[in-house]
Design a protein around this motif. Structure first.
Motif, PDB file in Angstrom:
ATOM      1  N   LYS A 125       0.837  -1.212   0.000  1.00 60.76           N
ATOM      2  CA  LYS A 125       0.000   0.000   0.000  1.00 60.76           C
ATOM      3  C   LYS A 125       0.870   1.259   0.000  1.00 60.76           C
ATOM      4  CE  LYS A 125      -4.128   1.691   2.352  1.00 60.76           C
ATOM      5  NZ  LYS A 125      -5.031   1.456   3.484  1.00 60.76           N
ATOM      6  N   LYS A 126       1.972   1.189   0.747  1.00 58.33           N
ATOM      7  CA  LYS A 126       2.875   2.331   0.887  1.00 58.33           C
ATOM      8  C   LYS A 126       3.700   2.579  -0.382  1.00 58.33           C
ATOM      9  CE  LYS A 126       6.509   2.591   3.820  1.00 58.33           C
ATOM     10  NZ  LYS A 126       7.235   2.478   5.081  1.00 58.33           N
ATOM     11  N   GLN A 127       4.202   1.505  -1.018  1.00 53.04           N
ATOM     12  CA  GLN A 127       5.147   1.713  -2.118  1.00 53.04           C
ATOM     13  C   GLN A 127       4.865   0.911  -3.381  1.00 53.04           C
ATOM     14  OE1 GLN A 127       8.678   0.390  -0.010  1.00 53.04           O
ATOM     15  NE2 GLN A 127       8.773  -1.430  -1.301  1.00 53.04           N
ATOM     16  N   GLY A 128       3.944  -0.049  -3.320  1.00 52.08           N
ATOM     17  CA  GLY A 128       3.637  -0.847  -4.509  1.00 52.08           C
ATOM     18  C   GLY A 128       4.639  -1.972  -4.743  1.00 52.08           C
ATOM     19  N   THR A 129       4.473  -2.645  -5.876  1.00 45.26           N
ATOM     20  CA  THR A 129       5.360  -3.752  -6.241  1.00 45.26           C
ATOM     21  C   THR A 129       5.928  -3.499  -7.632  1.00 45.26           C
ATOM     22  OG1 THR A 129       3.626  -5.060  -7.291  1.00 45.26           O
ATOM     23  CG2 THR A 129       3.962  -5.423  -4.932  1.00 45.26           C
TER      24      THR A 129
END
Length: 162
Positions: A125-129
């Protein structure tokens, strides 16, 4: 900074057919691109942790000596009832101690993240993949592909020695 490795790699370790590509990716493709072509130093379980070492303390020491943690997300890792020790330590270091950055590589289409540990969902949620797509398998050795550019963006700066 006292670190030896640019990244510690966490991946599902098993002997299923699905894991064959992941292990090939971890032992062949990642070192070829990130170490040989981009100058990074990776720590890979099974390659950099030696027989006879106390596995738990070796994992902790290697992670402490790494600037980043790379976690390869696969269905096997998500569906595992008991996450691997290195995954526990990695998430503790990233979330509680907040001293290690995590790079999440989605190796196959995951879809919903509901089955993931809450800590992994928080990081996503904070930085993605960074998503590995099938077309990457055509030229996996190209460090200039979109996938590897995204990975390098999240990696620490390397010192070029000329």
């Amino acid at each position: 900074d006292g670190k030896i490795y640019d990244a510690y790699v966490i991946y599902p370790r098993s002997h299923t057919n699905e894991a064959n590509f992941v292990e090939y990716f971890v032992y062949q493709i990642m070192p070829e691109i990130l170490e040989n072509k981009c100058g990074y130093k990776l720590c890979i379980y099974g390659r950099d942790i030696y027989p006879g070492e106390d596995t738990a303390s070796a994992i902790e020491k290697r992670m402490q000596k790494s600037r980043r943690l790379i976690i390869l997300l696969t269905h096997q890792l998500i569906n595992c009832k008991e996450p691997a020790y290195d995954q526990h330590i990695a998430l503790y270091n990233a979330l509680i101690q907040n001293d290690t950055k995590v790079i999440l590589m989605e190796m196959e289409r995951i879809g919903s993240y509901e089955k993931l540990q809450e800590s992994l969902r928080f990081i996503i949620k904070k930085q993605g993949t960074i998503k590995w797509k099938e077309q990457h398998t055509v030229h996996p050795q190209s460090p200039s592909s979109k996938f590897w550019k995204q990975v390098r963006y999240h990696m620490p700066l390397t010192l070029k020695i000329s």
